[in-house]
Motif scaffolding. Structure first.
Motif, PDB file in Angstrom:
ATOM      1  N   PHE A   1     -18.892 -11.379   3.105  1.00 38.67           N
ATOM      2  CA  PHE A   1     -19.601 -12.527   2.541  1.00 38.67           C
ATOM      3  C   PHE A   1     -19.102 -13.847   1.988  1.00 38.67           C
ATOM      4  CE2 PHE A   1     -22.157  -9.058   4.477  1.00 38.67           C
ATOM      5  CZ  PHE A   1     -22.424  -9.288   6.262  1.00 38.67           C
ATOM      6  N   ALA A   2     -19.441 -14.799   2.122  1.00 34.91           N
ATOM      7  CA  ALA A   2     -19.431 -16.477   1.344  1.00 34.91           C
ATOM      8  C   ALA A   2     -20.121 -15.523   0.198  1.00 34.91           C
ATOM      9  CB  ALA A   2     -19.875 -17.370   2.389  1.00 34.91           C
ATOM     10  N   GLY A   3     -20.061 -16.105  -0.911  1.00 34.49           N
ATOM     11  CA  GLY A   3     -20.928 -16.257  -2.414  1.00 34.49           C
ATOM     12  C   GLY A   3     -22.073 -17.172  -2.200  1.00 34.49           C
ATOM     13  N   PRO A   4     -22.077 -17.389  -3.563  1.00 33.72           N
ATOM     14  CA  PRO A   4     -22.756 -18.655  -3.891  1.00 33.72           C
ATOM     15  C   PRO A   4     -22.297 -19.651  -4.528  1.00 33.72           C
ATOM     16  CG  PRO A   4     -22.771 -17.050  -5.931  1.00 33.72           C
ATOM     17  CD  PRO A   4     -21.995 -16.556  -5.148  1.00 33.72           C
ATOM     18  N   GLN A   5     -22.608 -20.935  -3.843  1.00 35.61           N
ATOM     19  CA  GLN A   5     -22.390 -22.394  -4.630  1.00 35.61           C
ATOM     20  C   GLN A   5     -22.606 -22.930  -5.302  1.00 35.61           C
ATOM     21  OE1 GLN A   5     -19.813 -23.135  -2.212  1.00 35.61           O
ATOM     22  NE2 GLN A   5     -19.624 -22.589  -0.170  1.00 35.61           N
TER      23      GLN A   5
ATOM     24  N   SER B   1     -17.575 -14.015  10.195  1.00 38.94           N
ATOM     25  CA  SER B   1     -17.112 -13.177  10.375  1.00 38.94           C
ATOM     26  C   SER B   1     -15.528 -12.804  11.570  1.00 38.94           C
ATOM     27  CB  SER B   1     -18.386 -11.966  10.117  1.00 38.94           C
ATOM     28  OG  SER B   1     -17.743 -10.341  10.358  1.00 38.94           O
ATOM     29  N   ASN B   2     -14.686 -12.784  10.804  1.00 43.47           N
ATOM     30  CA  ASN B   2     -13.375 -12.560  11.474  1.00 43.47           C
ATOM     31  C   ASN B   2     -11.934 -11.952  10.943  1.00 43.47           C
ATOM     32  OD1 ASN B   2     -11.239 -12.914  13.199  1.00 43.47           O
ATOM     33  ND2 ASN B   2     -12.098 -14.762  14.263  1.00 43.47           N
ATOM     34  N   GLU B   3     -11.798 -10.972  10.527  1.00 40.86           N
ATOM     35  CA  GLU B   3     -10.941 -10.425   9.735  1.00 40.86           C
ATOM     36  C   GLU B   3      -9.725 -11.499   9.765  1.00 40.86           C
ATOM     37  OE1 GLU B   3     -10.437  -8.369   7.451  1.00 40.86           O
ATOM     38  OE2 GLU B   3     -12.580  -8.130   8.097  1.00 40.86           O
ATOM     39  N   THR B   4      -9.070 -12.259  10.907  1.00 40.77           N
ATOM     40  CA  THR B   4      -7.696 -13.067  10.518  1.00 40.77           C
ATOM     41  C   THR B   4      -8.739 -14.123  10.169  1.00 40.77           C
ATOM     42  OG1 THR B   4      -7.980 -12.244  13.304  1.00 40.77           O
ATOM     43  CG2 THR B   4      -6.043 -14.579  11.944  1.00 40.77           C
ATOM     44  N   ARG B   5      -9.517 -15.008  10.257  1.00 39.82           N
ATOM     45  CA  ARG B   5     -10.064 -16.111   9.650  1.00 39.82           C
ATOM     46  C   ARG B   5     -10.143 -15.712   7.940  1.00 39.82           C
ATOM     47  NH1 ARG B   5     -13.454 -20.486  10.428  1.00 39.82           N
ATOM     48  NH2 ARG B   5     -15.129 -20.873   8.068  1.00 39.82           N
ATOM     49  N   HIS B   6     -10.522 -14.731   8.181  1.00 39.99           N
ATOM     50  CA  HIS B   6     -10.351 -14.318   6.145  1.00 39.99           C
ATOM     51  C   HIS B   6      -9.605 -14.757   5.582  1.00 39.99           C
ATOM     52  CE1 HIS B   6     -14.870 -12.110   7.000  1.00 39.99           C
ATOM     53  NE2 HIS B   6     -14.447 -12.996   6.973  1.00 39.99           N
ATOM     54  N   LEU B   7      -8.082 -13.459   5.956  1.00 39.82           N
ATOM     55  CA  LEU B   7      -6.745 -13.579   6.124  1.00 39.82           C
ATOM     56  C   LEU B   7      -6.010 -15.046   5.589  1.00 39.82           C
ATOM     57  CD1 LEU B   7      -4.432 -11.727   4.790  1.00 39.82           C
ATOM     58  CD2 LEU B   7      -3.796 -11.824   7.608  1.00 39.82           C
ATOM     59  N   LEU B   8      -6.239 -15.990   6.657  1.00 37.70           N
ATOM     60  CA  LEU B   8      -6.279 -16.706   6.334  1.00 37.70           C
ATOM     61  C   LEU B   8      -6.373 -18.177   4.891  1.00 37.70           C
ATOM     62  CD1 LEU B   8      -4.332 -19.751   7.899  1.00 37.70           C
ATOM     63  CD2 LEU B   8      -6.224 -19.707   9.339  1.00 37.70           C
ATOM     64  N   PHE B   9      -7.615 -17.985   5.277  1.00 39.25           N
ATOM     65  CA  PHE B   9      -8.249 -18.261   4.292  1.00 39.25           C
ATOM     66  C   PHE B   9      -7.962 -18.241   2.674  1.00 39.25           C
ATOM     67  CE2 PHE B   9     -10.954 -20.990   7.379  1.00 39.25           C
ATOM     68  CZ  PHE B   9     -11.260 -22.012   6.653  1.00 39.25           C
ATOM     69  N   THR B  10      -7.731 -16.688   2.782  1.00 40.02           N
ATOM     70  CA  THR B  10      -7.266 -16.214   0.872  1.00 40.02           C
ATOM     71  C   THR B  10      -5.819 -16.580   1.139  1.00 40.02           C
ATOM     72  OG1 THR B  10      -8.728 -13.757   1.912  1.00 40.02           O
ATOM     73  CG2 THR B  10      -6.768 -13.899   0.026  1.00 40.02           C
TER      74      THR B  10
ATOM     75  N   ILE C   1     -13.165 -22.713  -1.135  1.00 41.22           N
ATOM     76  CA  ILE C   1     -12.123 -22.836   0.686  1.00 41.22           C
ATOM     77  C   ILE C   1     -12.211 -21.127  -0.005  1.00 41.22           C
ATOM     78  CG2 ILE C   1      -9.776 -22.115   0.869  1.00 41.22           C
ATOM     79  CD1 ILE C   1      -9.000 -24.965  -0.653  1.00 41.22           C
ATOM     80  N   LEU C   2     -12.289 -20.043  -0.119  1.00 43.48           N
ATOM     81  CA  LEU C   2     -12.720 -19.342   0.287  1.00 43.48           C
ATOM     82  C   LEU C   2     -14.218 -18.597   0.964  1.00 43.48           C
ATOM     83  CD1 LEU C   2     -11.179 -16.193   0.312  1.00 43.48           C
ATOM     84  CD2 LEU C   2     -11.967 -15.702  -1.999  1.00 43.48           C
ATOM     85  N   ASN C   3     -14.715 -19.359   0.428  1.00 48.91           N
ATOM     86  CA  ASN C   3     -15.981 -19.338   0.503  1.00 48.91           C
ATOM     87  C   ASN C   3     -16.369 -19.601   2.180  1.00 48.91           C
ATOM     88  OD1 ASN C   3     -17.791 -18.057  -0.544  1.00 48.91           O
ATOM     89  ND2 ASN C   3     -18.496 -19.557  -2.287  1.00 48.91           N
ATOM     90  N   THR C   4     -15.499 -20.460   2.188  1.00 50.19           N
ATOM     91  CA  THR C   4     -15.431 -21.636   4.067  1.00 50.19           C
ATOM     92  C   THR C   4     -14.903 -20.187   4.849  1.00 50.19           C
ATOM     93  OG1 THR C   4     -15.502 -23.709   3.127  1.00 50.19           O
ATOM     94  CG2 THR C   4     -14.908 -22.740   4.949  1.00 50.19           C
TER      95      THR C   4
END
Length: 146
Positions: free
Chosen positions: A44-48, A108-117, A100-103
């Motif tokens: 999950f996204a963290g605090p901004q 909740s999508n693993e492909t999106r998580h990897l792409l933004f990492t 960027i990582l929080n965005t």
């Protein structure tokens, strides 16, 4: 008398507001790794809080640069201005990378998580490379007093 008051003001400003800035500038890059790990582990996204950290640090650094009496601390400690300049840019880079990582973790999508990492890693490398090139062309020197 005016000179002594200015010196006391610079010392007090260095001890109180600038100590908060030092704390933020030193520990934010260290906490960056922990923040990234906690975001990746939780999914999950963290605090901004990044804008607040940049704003508080920038405000106190800006005041210390604008007020001539407070600029005495940069004359007394010549390493202070390069330290603040480089670490403030590191603060901005780390917080933008967290944004960027929080965005990426807002959905909740693993492909999106990897792409933004990957976007975050590329941004950090590119920003640090740009910072290195800039400081190679224009080295940071101590503040000149006007």
């Amino acid at each position: 008398m005016k000179s002594k008051l200015a010196a006391v003001a610079a010392i007090l400003y260095f001890l109180f507001p600038m100590s908060l800035v030092f704390f933020i500038l030193i520990f934010t890059p260290l906490m960056f790794v922990w923040d990234v790990e906690s975001i990746r582990a939780s999914g999950f996204a963290g605090p901004q809080s990044s804008i607040a950290l940049i704003g508080i640090s920038g405000l106190f650094i800006g005041i210390s640069m604008l007020v001539p009496a407070l600029r005495r601390m940069y004359r007394a400690l010549p390493w202070l201005y390069p330290f603040i300049s480089i670490f403030f840019i590191n603060l901005i880079i780390a917080n933008v990378a967290l944004m960027i990582l929080n965005t990426g973790y807002e959905i909740s999508n693993e492909t999106r998580h990897l792409l933004f990492t990957i976007f975050m890693i590329v941004f950090i490398i590119g920003a640090r490379l740009a910072m290195s090139i800039y400081f190679r062309k224009k080295p940071v020197s101590s503040v000149e007093m006007r």
